[in-house]
Design an enzyme around this catalytic site. Structure first.
Site, mmCIF file in Angstrom:
data_model
loop_
_atom_site.group_PDB
_atom_site.id
_atom_site.type_symbol
_atom_site.label_atom_id
_atom_site.label_comp_id
_atom_site.label_asym_id
_atom_site.label_seq_id
_atom_site.Cartn_x
_atom_site.Cartn_y
_atom_site.Cartn_z
ATOM 1 C CE1 TYR A 214 0.128 8.440 -6.998
ATOM 2 C CE2 TYR A 214 -1.861 8.601 -8.330
ATOM 3 C CZ TYR A 214 -1.190 8.076 -7.239
ATOM 4 O OH TYR A 214 -1.825 7.190 -6.410
ATOM 5 C CG LEU B 267 -1.833 -1.185 1.446
ATOM 6 C CD1 LEU B 267 -2.556 -1.069 2.787
ATOM 7 C CD2 LEU B 267 -2.832 -1.295 0.306
ATOM 8 C CG ASN C 2 -10.968 9.868 -5.839
ATOM 9 O OD1 ASN C 2 -9.918 10.429 -5.575
ATOM 10 N ND2 ASN C 2 -11.622 10.068 -6.978
ATOM 11 N N GLY D 103 -51.608 8.159 37.463
ATOM 12 C CA GLY D 103 -52.990 8.594 37.320
ATOM 13 C C GLY D 103 -53.264 9.476 36.123
ATOM 14 C CE LYS E 244 0.241 4.595 -6.649
ATOM 15 N NZ LYS E 244 0.473 3.617 -5.551
ATOM 16 C CG HIS F 147 -46.334 13.208 36.590
ATOM 17 N ND1 HIS F 147 -44.998 12.982 36.796
ATOM 18 C CD2 HIS F 147 -46.434 14.455 36.037
ATOM 19 C CE1 HIS F 147 -44.303 14.039 36.409
ATOM 20 N NE2 HIS F 147 -45.157 14.942 35.932
#
Length: 368
Positions: free
Chosen positions: A103, A53, A132, A281, A107, A279
């Site tokens: 680049y 990598l 990407n 009741g 590669k 609450h």
């Protein structure tokens, strides 16, 4: 299997190391830019497979492209060959390998060096020309627009878009890692071109708008469709860039003498989630719906649900409590209410099949 990972401290390397660590039968050997070529030679000798990598994509000097991509790959191949063992090699290349720029040429040179190595030695080589790659732990403001947008938007920083219509091809890091692990389990002989799927396509402006929508979910409470595909992967990436101080966010709370009501999450087409308290009741509700449906779950206390058919006046009740998890559904055409019949505060989760619309509430007051 002892797997040597070059670029082990990089974005893909970190994700791959974590995943391999979750599996039995793998031992990771790392190599990164802080290590020397002699370190690389020694570690190759211990390896059963290599995932390459390491590379250069943002050098200070253009000549570093060839040194960090073509030359390093050639040296790695020489070191593998020197072991006189057939060690499988997985190489991360780039879709730019077809382009006439420094680049891309570096590669492509790395790919050719690996192919020559495979032909000489018979060692299997798999080359992945990746578009990407995005996902957690990718460095923002470097070479990933997804990382940059996610980081900046999550941290309330501005983003810059020169051409909103520009199209991107993306692969998610989890898919890359899964493919690498798959191929490590059985690398085919010779030189092969590996493929990571799926490849997502999205415009730059659309990408920015989607990530902005993730941020806005916290105020609108309306979630994006984050369950599948690209949006799922983008959302996971976005939240990975949240600073710890933003891991939590407040919700509006509405209260009166009966208790409180809090909306948690809304969806574009699958309703919304809330909770309320009452609450002892206290009775809440006393209305019916024509089309809206709801599901109630008492998670604390005890409740009596009352129902009355608005045409026939047929009545029905359900007694339930947190001791026995039970969903109570409201049915169109039946008015309903819920009474706290316990001695303590009652807490109830509520799902409604639609987001509440004040202009068309489909909620008609009617006593049970």
């Amino acid at each position: 299997m002892r797997v040597l990972i070059t670029g082990s401290k990089g974005f893909i390397g970190k994700n791959l190391i974590v995943r391999l660590g979750e599996l039995e039968g793998y031992e990771v050997i790392g190599f990164d830019k802080d290590d020397s070529l002699s370190d690389l030679r020694e570690r190759v000798e211990c390896a059963d497979a290599v995932v390459h990598l390491a590379g250069v994509n943002r050098p200070k000097d253009v000549k570093e492209f060839a040194e960090g991509n073509t030359d390093l790959t050639a040296r790695l191949c020489d070191y593998i060959e020197a072991t006189k063992r057939q060690i499988p090699l997985v190489i991360s290349s780039s879709i730019q390998a077809d382009l006439a720029n420094p680049y891309g040429e570096s590669k492509r040179g790395a790919e050719l060096a690996a192919a020559r190595f495979a032909n000489r030695t018979g060692s299997p080589v798999v080359i992945y020309r990746l578009p990407n790659v995005f996902g957690k732990w990718c460095q923002p403001n470097y070479n990933s627009v997804v990382a940059t947008f996610c980081h900046n938007i999550a941290n309330d920083l501005t983003i810059q878009i020169n051409d909103p219509a520009a199209q991107l091809k993306l692969v998610y890091v989890d898919d890359v890692v899964s493919e690498f692990i798959r191929v490590l389990e059985g690398i085919p002989p010779g030189v092969t071109q590996g493929v990571v799927e799926p490849v997502y396509g999205i415009g730059l402006g659309e990408l920015a708008a989607q990530i902005e929508a993730f941020k806005n979910c916290r105020t609108s409470l309306v979630s994006e469709r984050v369950g599948t595909g690209l949006v799922r992967a983008l959302y996971a990436t976005y939240v990975s860039y949240l600073p710890p101080g933003k891991f939590a966010y407040d919700l509006p709370k509405h209260g009166d003498e009966r208790g409180v009501f809090v909306e948690m999450l809304k969806t574009p087409d699958s309703g919304q989630f809330s909770f309320f308290t009452a609450h002892p009741g206290i009775t809440r509700g006393g209305h019916y719906h024509h089309t809206k449906t709801e599901k109630f779950l008492v998670i604390k206390g005890a409740a009596r649900f009352g129902f009355r058919h608005i045409v026939t006046n047929e009545r029905y009740e359900v007694i339930t409590s947190s001791d026995k998890p039970q969903v109570v559904e409201t049915v169109p055409g039946w008015t309903h209410d819920i009474t706290n019949v316990g001695d303590d505060e009652m807490v109830v989760m509520l799902w409604a099949n639609e987001i509440f619309d004040r202009d068309r509430p489909d909620t008609i007051a009617s006593k049970v």
